[in-house]
Enzyme design. Structure first.
Site, PDB file in Angstrom:
ATOM      1  N   ASP A 132       0.876  -1.169   0.000  1.00  0.00           N
ATOM      2  CA  ASP A 132       0.000   0.000   0.000  1.00  0.00           C
ATOM      3  C   ASP A 132       0.912   1.217   0.000  1.00  0.00           C
ATOM      4  O   ASP A 132       1.464   1.580   1.040  1.00  0.00           O
ATOM      5  CB  ASP A 132      -0.902  -0.019   1.229  1.00  0.00           C
ATOM      6  CG  ASP A 132      -1.757   1.240   1.344  1.00  0.00           C
ATOM      7  OD1 ASP A 132      -1.780   2.033   0.378  1.00  0.00           O
ATOM      8  OD2 ASP A 132      -2.393   1.432   2.395  1.00  0.00           O
ATOM      9  N   ASP A 140     -12.768   4.438   1.440  1.00  0.00           N
ATOM     10  CA  ASP A 140     -11.354   4.517   1.789  1.00  0.00           C
ATOM     11  C   ASP A 140     -11.045   5.936   2.254  1.00  0.00           C
ATOM     12  O   ASP A 140     -10.918   6.851   1.442  1.00  0.00           O
ATOM     13  CB  ASP A 140     -10.492   4.150   0.566  1.00  0.00           C
ATOM     14  CG  ASP A 140      -8.996   4.195   0.864  1.00  0.00           C
ATOM     15  OD1 ASP A 140      -8.627   4.431   2.034  1.00  0.00           O
ATOM     16  OD2 ASP A 140      -8.195   4.007  -0.069  1.00  0.00           O
ATOM     17  N   GLU A 143      -7.367   0.108  -4.679  1.00  0.00           N
ATOM     18  CA  GLU A 143      -7.471  -0.135  -3.249  1.00  0.00           C
ATOM     19  C   GLU A 143      -8.817  -0.743  -2.836  1.00  0.00           C
ATOM     20  O   GLU A 143      -8.843  -1.658  -2.010  1.00  0.00           O
ATOM     21  CB  GLU A 143      -7.201   1.167  -2.496  1.00  0.00           C
ATOM     22  CG  GLU A 143      -5.737   1.593  -2.595  1.00  0.00           C
ATOM     23  CD  GLU A 143      -5.497   3.063  -2.303  1.00  0.00           C
ATOM     24  OE1 GLU A 143      -6.487   3.790  -2.037  1.00  0.00           O
ATOM     25  OE2 GLU A 143      -4.332   3.492  -2.342  1.00  0.00           O
ATOM     26  N   LYS A 199       2.491  11.144  -3.379  1.00  0.00           N
ATOM     27  CA  LYS A 199       1.498  10.379  -4.133  1.00  0.00           C
ATOM     28  C   LYS A 199       0.549  11.288  -4.913  1.00  0.00           C
ATOM     29  O   LYS A 199       0.061  10.924  -5.980  1.00  0.00           O
ATOM     30  CB  LYS A 199       0.711   9.482  -3.170  1.00  0.00           C
ATOM     31  CG  LYS A 199      -0.316   8.568  -3.828  1.00  0.00           C
ATOM     32  CD  LYS A 199      -0.923   7.644  -2.791  1.00  0.00           C
ATOM     33  CE  LYS A 199      -1.973   6.722  -3.387  1.00  0.00           C
ATOM     34  NZ  LYS A 199      -2.508   5.782  -2.375  1.00  0.00           N
TER      35      LYS A 199
END
Length: 277
Positions: free
Chosen positions: A9, A173, A150, A72
Site C-alpha cells: 500500500d 477509503d 485499493e 502520491k
C-alpha cells in the site's frame, strides 16, 4: 521466482507491506523501527544520505527544502517533486525510495528476497497515475506484477469474491490524503466496479491540521502567548496533534503538553472537540 508475492500500500501519508503466509493469512510486515506502517516522507539530508519514514517525518517542518511529503498526489501529474543535489527528481523516483525502504526492511525481517509485488492505488487513478506507480516500483528494482485498485484489494482481503451469490457492496477509503467511495458488484468469483468517486483533497492530514490549529489556539488562550510557533514548535505541534488524534480512538480525552518560547501548558483534546473544529 521469489518465495512470496508481496502486497504494498503506497499511501499518501503512510505506506505498508504485507504477504500471505503459509497458513493463507495476510500478514503485515513491520519495518525495522517496529511499526507496521511507514510514513511516506523522504528527507534528502545530504548527497550521501536519503532518509525515509518516521525520522524524515520528524524533520519535515524543520528542513522543508530537503523533505517531501504527500508525493502520491503528484504521481502521473508532474515530472518534478523535489530538487536534490542540483537534480530535479520526479515523483516516481521519490516514491521508489519509499518502496525500497518497505521492501528492504521486509526482506531483512523475513530473511527472504522481496522482488515480486502488487501495488495498490486509489480507484480514481487513471492510466498516467497507474503507470507512474508501476515505474516507481521498477525504479526500486521490483517486479511489479499488477497495480490494483485499493477498493478491490479491500474486497479481496475480506473474502467478498469468495462469497456465494451476487451482491452489491460499498467500500470507502478514508486515507491520509483522499476520501474515496466505490460501489462494487460481487458474484461468481468476480469483482466489478460499478462507480467510484470521492474528494481527492480530503483526508487524515486535514484532521491533523484542524487539531493543530485548535491546540495552538487553546495554548495561546490559556497562556496569553501572542507570538508565533517557530519551526521547531510547529514540528512538535504537528507530531503531537497526530498522535493525540490516534489516541482518541481508544480514549475519550487526551492531555497534550505544548511548549513555545519557553512557555508550557497542557491542553485537553477530547472526542467532543471535533464537534467544535
Amino acid at each position: 521466482m521469489a518465495k512470496y508475492i508481496f502486497g504494498i500500500d503506497l499511501g499518501t501519508t503512510y505506506s505498508c507491506i504485507a504477504y500471505v503466509d503459509e497458513t493463507g493469512r495476510a500478514t503485515v510486515v513491520n519495518n525495522k523501527e517496529g511499526t507496521n506502517t511507514t510514513p511516506s516522507v523522504v528527507n534528502f539530508a545530504d548527497p550521501s544520505l536519503v532518509v525515509v519514514g518516521q525520522v524524515a517525518k520528524e524533520t519535515a517542518v524543520i528542513d522543508p527544502q530537503n523533505t517531501i511529503s504527500l508525493v502520491k498526489t503528484l504521481m502521473g501529474k508532474s515530472n518534478f517533486a523535489i530538487n536534490y543535489n542540483g537534480e530535479d527528481l520526479s515523483p516516481e523516483i521519490v516514491s521508489s525510495y519509499i518502496l525500497r525502504k518497505l521492501t528492504e526492511d521486509a526482506g531483512e525481517i523475513l530473511n527472504t528476497e522481496v522482488k515480486d509485488v502488487v501495488i495498490t492505488c486509489p480507484a480514481y487513478f487513471g492510466t498516467a497515475e497507474r503507470t507512474a506507480t508501476k515505474n516507481a516500483g521498477e525504479i526500486a528494482g521490483l517486479n511489479v506484477i499488477e497495480i490494483i485498485s485499493e477498493p478491490t484489494a479491500a474486497a479481496l482481503y475480506y473474502g467478498c469474491a469468495k462469497a456465494e451469490g451476487e451482491k452489491t457492496i460499498l467500500v470507502y477509503d478514508l486515507g491520509g490524503g483522499t476520501f474515496d467511495v466505490t460501489i462494487m458488484r460481487i458474484g461468481d468469483g468476480k469483482i466489478e466496479v460499478i462507480c467510484s468517486d470521492g474528494n481527492h483533497q480530503l483526508g487524515g492530514k486535514d484532521w491533523d491540521n484542524a487539531v493543530m490549529n485548535y491546540l495552538a489556539s487553546q495554548f495561546c488562550s490559556e497562556t496569553n502567548f501572542d507570538g508565533e510557533f517557530d519551526e521547531y514548535g510547529q514540528q512538535d505541534l504537528r507530531l503531537k496533534a497526530e498522535k493525540a488524534k490516534q489516541q482518541l480512538t481508544a480514549r475519550e480525552e487526551i492531555p497534550v503538553m505544548l511548549d513555545a518560547a519557553g512557555i508550557r501548558a497542557r491542553v485537553t483534546l477530547s472526542r467532543n472537540t471535533f464537534d467544535e473544529i
